[in-house]
Design a protein around this motif. Structure first.
Motif, PDB file in Angstrom:
ATOM      1  N   ALA A  95       0.820  -1.220   0.000  1.00  0.00           N
ATOM      2  CA  ALA A  95       0.000   0.000   0.000  1.00  0.00           C
ATOM      3  C   ALA A  95       0.852   1.268   0.000  1.00  0.00           C
ATOM      4  O   ALA A  95       0.671   2.151  -0.849  1.00  0.00           O
ATOM      5  CB  ALA A  95      -0.961  -0.011   1.181  1.00  0.00           C
ATOM      6  N   ALA A  96       1.759   1.375   0.930  1.00  0.00           N
ATOM      7  CA  ALA A  96       2.586   2.585   1.005  1.00  0.00           C
ATOM      8  C   ALA A  96       3.516   2.699  -0.199  1.00  0.00           C
ATOM      9  O   ALA A  96       3.773   3.804  -0.684  1.00  0.00           O
ATOM     10  CB  ALA A  96       3.388   2.600   2.300  1.00  0.00           C
ATOM     11  N   ARG A  97       4.004   1.581  -0.705  1.00  0.00           N
ATOM     12  CA  ARG A  97       4.921   1.605  -1.846  1.00  0.00           C
ATOM     13  C   ARG A  97       4.219   2.079  -3.111  1.00  0.00           C
ATOM     14  O   ARG A  97       4.764   2.886  -3.875  1.00  0.00           O
ATOM     15  CB  ARG A  97       5.541   0.224  -2.056  1.00  0.00           C
ATOM     16  CG  ARG A  97       6.478  -0.171  -0.944  1.00  0.00           C
ATOM     17  CD  ARG A  97       6.987  -1.581  -1.104  1.00  0.00           C
ATOM     18  NE  ARG A  97       7.793  -1.942   0.054  1.00  0.00           N
ATOM     19  CZ  ARG A  97       8.236  -3.158   0.277  1.00  0.00           C
ATOM     20  NH1 ARG A  97       7.977  -4.132  -0.562  1.00  0.00           N
ATOM     21  NH2 ARG A  97       8.957  -3.406   1.356  1.00  0.00           N
ATOM     22  N   TYR A 104       1.913  10.005  -3.552  1.00  0.00           N
ATOM     23  CA  TYR A 104       1.240  10.226  -2.271  1.00  0.00           C
ATOM     24  C   TYR A 104       2.053   9.551  -1.176  1.00  0.00           C
ATOM     25  O   TYR A 104       2.180   8.327  -1.156  1.00  0.00           O
ATOM     26  CB  TYR A 104      -0.188   9.674  -2.301  1.00  0.00           C
ATOM     27  CG  TYR A 104      -0.894   9.774  -0.966  1.00  0.00           C
ATOM     28  CD1 TYR A 104      -1.131  11.016  -0.379  1.00  0.00           C
ATOM     29  CD2 TYR A 104      -1.312   8.638  -0.293  1.00  0.00           C
ATOM     30  CE1 TYR A 104      -1.762  11.113   0.852  1.00  0.00           C
ATOM     31  CE2 TYR A 104      -1.952   8.725   0.934  1.00  0.00           C
ATOM     32  CZ  TYR A 104      -2.171   9.965   1.499  1.00  0.00           C
ATOM     33  OH  TYR A 104      -2.803  10.066   2.718  1.00  0.00           O
ATOM     34  N   ASP A 105       2.591  10.329  -0.271  1.00  0.00           N
ATOM     35  CA  ASP A 105       3.439   9.817   0.809  1.00  0.00           C
ATOM     36  C   ASP A 105       2.573   9.480   2.025  1.00  0.00           C
ATOM     37  O   ASP A 105       2.218  10.356   2.811  1.00  0.00           O
ATOM     38  CB  ASP A 105       4.502  10.848   1.167  1.00  0.00           C
ATOM     39  CG  ASP A 105       5.565  10.306   2.112  1.00  0.00           C
ATOM     40  OD1 ASP A 105       5.308   9.307   2.819  1.00  0.00           O
ATOM     41  OD2 ASP A 105       6.655  10.899   2.138  1.00  0.00           O
ATOM     42  N   VAL A 106       2.230   8.223   2.163  1.00  0.00           N
ATOM     43  CA  VAL A 106       1.375   7.763   3.261  1.00  0.00           C
ATOM     44  C   VAL A 106       2.028   8.041   4.609  1.00  0.00           C
ATOM     45  O   VAL A 106       1.360   8.499   5.544  1.00  0.00           O
ATOM     46  CB  VAL A 106       1.049   6.253   3.116  1.00  0.00           C
ATOM     47  CG1 VAL A 106       0.318   5.731   4.333  1.00  0.00           C
ATOM     48  CG2 VAL A 106       0.245   6.001   1.858  1.00  0.00           C
ATOM     49  N   ASP A 107       3.315   7.784   4.724  1.00  0.00           N
ATOM     50  CA  ASP A 107       4.019   8.007   5.997  1.00  0.00           C
ATOM     51  C   ASP A 107       3.934   9.468   6.426  1.00  0.00           C
ATOM     52  O   ASP A 107       3.663   9.765   7.594  1.00  0.00           O
ATOM     53  CB  ASP A 107       5.480   7.563   5.903  1.00  0.00           C
ATOM     54  CG  ASP A 107       5.618   6.054   5.779  1.00  0.00           C
ATOM     55  OD1 ASP A 107       4.712   5.331   6.248  1.00  0.00           O
ATOM     56  OD2 ASP A 107       6.628   5.604   5.209  1.00  0.00           O
ATOM     57  N   ALA A 108       4.158  10.386   5.498  1.00  0.00           N
ATOM     58  CA  ALA A 108       4.063  11.806   5.822  1.00  0.00           C
ATOM     59  C   ALA A 108       2.640  12.179   6.224  1.00  0.00           C
ATOM     60  O   ALA A 108       2.431  12.958   7.168  1.00  0.00           O
ATOM     61  CB  ALA A 108       4.515  12.652   4.631  1.00  0.00           C
ATOM     62  N   ALA A 109       1.658  11.620   5.540  1.00  0.00           N
ATOM     63  CA  ALA A 109       0.257  11.896   5.873  1.00  0.00           C
ATOM     64  C   ALA A 109      -0.080  11.376   7.253  1.00  0.00           C
ATOM     65  O   ALA A 109      -0.792  12.033   8.018  1.00  0.00           O
ATOM     66  CB  ALA A 109      -0.661  11.292   4.822  1.00  0.00           C
ATOM     67  N   LEU A 110       0.435  10.205   7.600  1.00  0.00           N
ATOM     68  CA  LEU A 110       0.180   9.642   8.933  1.00  0.00           C
ATOM     69  C   LEU A 110       0.852  10.478  10.016  1.00  0.00           C
ATOM     70  O   LEU A 110       0.280  10.697  11.083  1.00  0.00           O
ATOM     71  CB  LEU A 110       0.656   8.196   9.006  1.00  0.00           C
ATOM     72  CG  LEU A 110      -0.174   7.192   8.200  1.00  0.00           C
ATOM     73  CD1 LEU A 110       0.516   5.834   8.150  1.00  0.00           C
ATOM     74  CD2 LEU A 110      -1.571   7.070   8.760  1.00  0.00           C
ATOM     75  N   GLU A 111       2.067  10.946   9.736  1.00  0.00           N
ATOM     76  CA  GLU A 111       2.755  11.800  10.710  1.00  0.00           C
ATOM     77  C   GLU A 111       1.998  13.104  10.921  1.00  0.00           C
ATOM     78  O   GLU A 111       1.871  13.585  12.059  1.00  0.00           O
ATOM     79  CB  GLU A 111       4.179  12.087  10.240  1.00  0.00           C
ATOM     80  CG  GLU A 111       5.089  10.893  10.354  1.00  0.00           C
ATOM     81  CD  GLU A 111       6.477  11.154   9.773  1.00  0.00           C
ATOM     82  OE1 GLU A 111       6.824  12.326   9.485  1.00  0.00           O
ATOM     83  OE2 GLU A 111       7.205  10.168   9.563  1.00  0.00           O
TER      84      GLU A 111
END
Length: 118
Positions: A95-97, A104-111
């Motif tokens: 998913a994140a990859r 779309y940067d999932v990690d940045a959105a989660l942070e």
């Protein structure tokens, strides 16, 4: 003359080297059945999920898919389509990859979500 499905399956099943060379050559001009670019590009992304492909593989496949007109929604739909076959761990890994490869940067959105929640 276009290769019939029956002949194609027969020749692939016996490992026909000429046909295999034709269908595995990205620049090949074999007269074989094919999918439209958009569908083929989604399949190329989806086949990376069960093998837990690295980010670089997703990047190349997603970039090609987006050039073929695929959207982020289409990529999510493709991931969901294979989820039942590949299992949750592979879906979570992919998913994140896939999203990152699409911009779309999932990690940045989660942070960012975590920072707002504090």
């Amino acid at each position: 003359m276009t290769l019939s499905a029956e002949e194609g399956f027969r020749r692939l099943a016996i490992g026909d080297r000429v046909l295999l060379a034709d269908v595995t050559d990205p620049d090949g001009d074999a007269d074989v059945p094919s999918l439209d670019d958009r569908t083929e590009s989604l399949i190329r992304v989806a086949v990376l999920v069960p093998i837990d492909a690295p980010q670089s593989s997703y990047h190349a496949a997603v970039e090609a898919a987006m050039r073929a007109g695929v959207t982020l929604d289409d990529l999510l739909a493709a991931l969901i389509a294979v989820a039942g076959s590949v299992g949750a761990p592979r879906v979570v890994s992919a998913a994140a990859r896939i999203a990152l490869a699409a911009g779309y940067d999932v990690d940045a959105a989660l942070e960012a979500t975590d920072a707002v929640g504090r």
